[in-house]
Design a protein around this motif. Structure first.
Motif, PDB file in Angstrom:
ATOM      1  N   LYS A  24       1.075  -0.876   0.275  1.00 16.09           N
ATOM      2  CA  LYS A  24      -0.120   0.247   0.056  1.00 16.09           C
ATOM      3  C   LYS A  24       0.699   1.226   0.146  1.00 16.09           C
ATOM      4  CE  LYS A  24      -4.081  -2.181   2.287  1.00 16.09           C
ATOM      5  NZ  LYS A  24      -4.701  -1.895   3.073  1.00 16.09           N
ATOM      6  N   GLN A  25       1.479   1.076   0.983  1.00 14.55           N
ATOM      7  CA  GLN A  25       2.679   2.538   0.857  1.00 14.55           C
ATOM      8  C   GLN A  25       3.283   2.611  -0.582  1.00 14.55           C
ATOM      9  OE1 GLN A  25       5.808   2.016   4.233  1.00 14.55           O
ATOM     10  NE2 GLN A  25       4.039   1.728   5.628  1.00 14.55           N
ATOM     11  N   VAL A  26       3.634   1.597  -1.308  1.00 13.43           N
ATOM     12  CA  VAL A  26       4.513   1.338  -2.702  1.00 13.43           C
ATOM     13  C   VAL A  26       3.436   1.850  -3.087  1.00 13.43           C
ATOM     14  CG1 VAL A  26       5.071  -0.341  -4.736  1.00 13.43           C
ATOM     15  CG2 VAL A  26       5.998   0.155  -2.140  1.00 13.43           C
ATOM     16  N   ALA A  27       2.032   1.792  -3.376  1.00 17.58           N
ATOM     17  CA  ALA A  27       0.780   2.057  -4.391  1.00 17.58           C
ATOM     18  C   ALA A  27       0.712   3.757  -3.854  1.00 17.58           C
ATOM     19  CB  ALA A  27      -0.248   1.587  -4.122  1.00 17.58           C
ATOM     20  N   VAL A  28       0.629   3.733  -2.670  1.00 19.86           N
ATOM     21  CA  VAL A  28       0.869   5.447  -2.309  1.00 19.86           C
ATOM     22  C   VAL A  28       1.964   6.345  -2.649  1.00 19.86           C
ATOM     23  CG1 VAL A  28       0.967   7.493  -0.460  1.00 19.86           C
ATOM     24  CG2 VAL A  28      -0.642   4.985  -0.161  1.00 19.86           C
ATOM     25  N   LEU A  29       3.665   6.123  -2.940  1.00 21.46           N
ATOM     26  CA  LEU A  29       4.266   6.227  -3.512  1.00 21.46           C
ATOM     27  C   LEU A  29       4.398   6.858  -4.967  1.00 21.46           C
ATOM     28  CD1 LEU A  29       7.124   4.044  -1.163  1.00 21.46           C
ATOM     29  CD2 LEU A  29       6.145   7.120  -1.417  1.00 21.46           C
ATOM     30  N   SER A  30       3.698   5.603  -5.604  1.00 26.68           N
ATOM     31  CA  SER A  30       3.144   5.687  -7.509  1.00 26.68           C
ATOM     32  C   SER A  30       2.432   6.570  -7.274  1.00 26.68           C
ATOM     33  CB  SER A  30       2.760   4.730  -7.272  1.00 26.68           C
ATOM     34  OG  SER A  30       3.318   3.027  -7.075  1.00 26.68           O
ATOM     35  N   GLN A  31       1.365   6.787  -6.482  1.00 22.37           N
ATOM     36  CA  GLN A  31       0.084   7.974  -6.411  1.00 22.37           C
ATOM     37  C   GLN A  31       1.021   8.659  -5.942  1.00 22.37           C
ATOM     38  OE1 GLN A  31      -2.498   7.413  -3.810  1.00 22.37           O
ATOM     39  NE2 GLN A  31      -3.900   9.562  -4.862  1.00 22.37           N
ATOM     40  N   ALA A  32       1.798   9.461  -5.226  1.00 21.52           N
ATOM     41  CA  ALA A  32       2.401  10.577  -5.014  1.00 21.52           C
ATOM     42  C   ALA A  32       3.603  10.828  -6.251  1.00 21.52           C
ATOM     43  CB  ALA A  32       3.646  10.367  -3.950  1.00 21.52           C
ATOM     44  N   LEU A  33       4.176   9.701  -6.812  1.00 25.42           N
ATOM     45  CA  LEU A  33       5.222  10.236  -8.591  1.00 25.42           C
ATOM     46  C   LEU A  33       4.025  10.844  -9.078  1.00 25.42           C
ATOM     47  CD1 LEU A  33       7.422  10.125  -9.103  1.00 25.42           C
ATOM     48  CD2 LEU A  33       7.116   7.516 -10.013  1.00 25.42           C
ATOM     49  N   GLU A  34       2.927   9.952  -9.386  1.00 21.76           N
ATOM     50  CA  GLU A  34       2.102  10.304 -10.304  1.00 21.76           C
ATOM     51  C   GLU A  34       1.924  11.774 -10.124  1.00 21.76           C
ATOM     52  OE1 GLU A  34       0.873   9.259 -13.462  1.00 21.76           O
ATOM     53  OE2 GLU A  34       1.915   7.349 -12.641  1.00 21.76           O
ATOM     54  N   THR A  35       1.513  12.757  -8.568  1.00 23.25           N
ATOM     55  CA  THR A  35       1.076  13.656  -8.428  1.00 23.25           C
ATOM     56  C   THR A  35       2.659  14.687  -8.789  1.00 23.25           C
ATOM     57  OG1 THR A  35      -0.316  12.765  -6.819  1.00 23.25           O
ATOM     58  CG2 THR A  35       0.080  15.261  -6.368  1.00 23.25           C
ATOM     59  N   THR A  36       3.212  14.086  -8.851  1.00 23.19           N
ATOM     60  CA  THR A  36       4.450  14.913  -8.283  1.00 23.19           C
ATOM     61  C   THR A  36       4.600  15.248 -10.150  1.00 23.19           C
ATOM     62  OG1 THR A  36       5.806  13.685  -6.305  1.00 23.19           O
ATOM     63  CG2 THR A  36       7.174  15.310  -8.361  1.00 23.19           C
ATOM     64  N   LYS A  37       4.870  14.077 -11.143  1.00 22.63           N
ATOM     65  CA  LYS A  37       4.682  14.100 -12.342  1.00 22.63           C
ATOM     66  C   LYS A  37       3.709  15.151 -12.581  1.00 22.63           C
ATOM     67  CE  LYS A  37       4.543  10.022 -14.124  1.00 22.63           C
ATOM     68  NZ  LYS A  37       4.551   9.326 -15.117  1.00 22.63           N
ATOM     69  N   THR A  38       2.881  14.753 -12.434  1.00 23.58           N
ATOM     70  CA  THR A  38       1.436  16.219 -13.094  1.00 23.58           C
ATOM     71  C   THR A  38       1.672  17.539 -12.355  1.00 23.58           C
ATOM     72  OG1 THR A  38      -0.304  14.376 -12.388  1.00 23.58           O
ATOM     73  CG2 THR A  38      -0.724  16.739 -12.630  1.00 23.58           C
ATOM     74  N   GLU A  39       2.069  17.940 -11.070  1.00 23.69           N
ATOM     75  CA  GLU A  39       2.514  18.899 -10.855  1.00 23.69           C
ATOM     76  C   GLU A  39       4.427  19.630 -12.267  1.00 23.69           C
ATOM     77  OE1 GLU A  39       3.259  18.964  -6.807  1.00 23.69           O
ATOM     78  OE2 GLU A  39       1.412  18.890  -6.029  1.00 23.69           O
ATOM     79  N   LEU A  40       5.444  18.859 -11.587  1.00 25.58           N
ATOM     80  CA  LEU A  40       6.124  18.931 -12.322  1.00 25.58           C
ATOM     81  C   LEU A  40       5.991  19.542 -14.092  1.00 25.58           C
ATOM     82  CD1 LEU A  40       9.048  18.869 -12.807  1.00 25.58           C
ATOM     83  CD2 LEU A  40       8.975  16.327 -13.670  1.00 25.58           C
ATOM     84  N   LYS A  41       5.048  17.970 -14.673  1.00 25.33           N
ATOM     85  CA  LYS A  41       4.597  19.356 -15.914  1.00 25.33           C
ATOM     86  C   LYS A  41       4.029  20.112 -15.657  1.00 25.33           C
ATOM     87  CE  LYS A  41       1.775  17.466 -19.846  1.00 25.33           C
ATOM     88  NZ  LYS A  41       0.859  16.185 -21.039  1.00 25.33           N
ATOM     89  N   THR A  42       2.974  20.809 -14.875  1.00 26.55           N
ATOM     90  CA  THR A  42       2.218  22.094 -15.119  1.00 26.55           C
ATOM     91  C   THR A  42       3.611  23.359 -14.271  1.00 26.55           C
ATOM     92  OG1 THR A  42       0.629  21.103 -13.621  1.00 26.55           O
ATOM     93  CG2 THR A  42       0.957  23.409 -13.866  1.00 26.55           C
TER      94      THR A  42
END
Length: 349
Positions: A298-316
């Motif tokens: 679950k923590q890995v999934a959360v980190l993956s989700q955080a990575l997705e969020t970070t990618k989105t913010e980075l793209k923005t």
């Protein structure tokens, strides 16, 4: 827990709709498109959709250091979880094997103790039967002894009676002799007649005395035999008493052995319960480790989700940088135009 109505099919439809708008399907966009559902529910479903469609996460815009850190963190967490699970599985298997061996040994010991207890029960039954038979034999011997004593008493009484009869006959013989001597002085005819009568009577008395003496000898011989029989029965009774005491002592020893076997059986059962309790504890530890692995996933999934969020913010942020770069270019162009106009103005002056 997933809310009612949020399914994998809904996430697929939302992701395809977002992708048709030429946007990257993220957890937030899918959640916004659906209008319901939690991030922890949508994230694994979206990840499954990406895996089914053969899409990989776009990490081209992320810094390499961040990507390496996330990868190493994920690998380290996965390796630690796998190592702990493998170690716990090995410990569980080793302990389970030891418990199996100890359980097999305990079962063999219980089987041996049960067989030994069965043998002791059979011996106890056999000894009880022998004791019962010896008791019956002793009772028969006692009855025979009582009968023999009764016969002996009867023989003694009969012997006393015979002795009394012999004494009476002897006294009668003496009286007859006295009468014979008294009447001998009488006349010859009476003497001859009396002598003949006396001879007849004396002969009859001698026959009676011989018969009584013979009967007395037989009674004394029978009494002697009865005394010998009584002594033999008494010895048999003493031997039976000693055998009975020995059997009682053996029976007490067998009962003590049975009690010891029962105590050993209880100890083996107690050890078996302890081993079973340890096995249950190991199973619980295995379940806890499995739960911990699920938490790590679950923590890995959360980190993956955080990575997705970070990618989105980075793209923005990258879009903003591009926009600011374009504005900077426009400003530089305007500055160049203004500088040219300023130079022209200076030249005209």
């Amino acid at each position: 827990m997933a809310r009612a109505g949020v399914t994998y099919h809904d996430v697929v439809k939302a992701a395809e709709a977002i992708k048709s708008q030429r946007q990257e399907p993220t957890v937030d966009r899918v959640r916004e498109h659906l209008g319901t559902g939690s991030k922890s529910t949508i994230a694994p479903l979206l990840k499954r959709w990406r895996s089914d469609n053969g899409e990989a996460a776009d990490i081209s815009g992320l810094p390499n250091d961040l990507i390496e850190v996330v990868k190493s963190l994920h690998e380290r967490v996965q390796q630690m979880a796998d190592h702990r699970i493998a170690q716990a599985r090995q410990e569980f298997e080793a302990s389970n094997e030891d418990l199996r061996k100890e359980l097999a040994h305990a079962n063999n010991t219980i089987a041996q103790l049960t067989a030994r207890q069965q043998d002791l029960d059979d011996q106890l039954t056999r000894i009880t039967e022998e004791k019962s038979l010896q008791g019956k034999s002793l009772e028969e011997a006692r009855i025979s002894l009582v009968k023999a004593e009764s016969q002996r008493n009867e023989a003694l009484a009969r012997t006393n009676d015979l002795k009394e009869s012999v004494r009476e006959l002897k006294q009668e013989n003496r009286d007859i002799r006295e009468h014979f001597e008294h009447y001998q002085q009488r006349t010859a005819e009476n003497r001859q007649q009396e002598r003949e009568q006396f001879h007849m009577v004396n002969q009859g008395l001698k026959d009676q005395i011989q018969d009584l003496q013979h009967r007395l000898v037989q009674a004394e011989s029978r009494a002697s035999d009865l005394f010998d029989t009584n002594a033999q029965l008494q010895r048999n009774a003493d031997e039976l008493k000693q055998a009975n005491a020995t059997l009682n002592s053996d029976l007490g020893g067998k009962i003590e052995d049975i009690q010891n076997l029962k105590n050993e059986h209880e100890e083996v059962l107690t050890k078996y319960r302890e081993y079973q309790h340890r096995n249950e504890q190991l199973a619980e530890n295995m379940a806890v480790l499995t739960t911990q692995k699920a938490d790590v996933d679950k923590q890995v999934a959360v980190l993956s989700q955080a990575l997705e969020t970070t990618k989105t913010e980075l793209k923005t942020t990258q879009d903003k940088v591009v926009f600011l770069t374009d504005e900077n270019k426009v400003i530089l162009q305007e500055k160049a135009v203004i500088q040219g106009q300023f130079k022209q103005l200076q030249g005209s002056l």
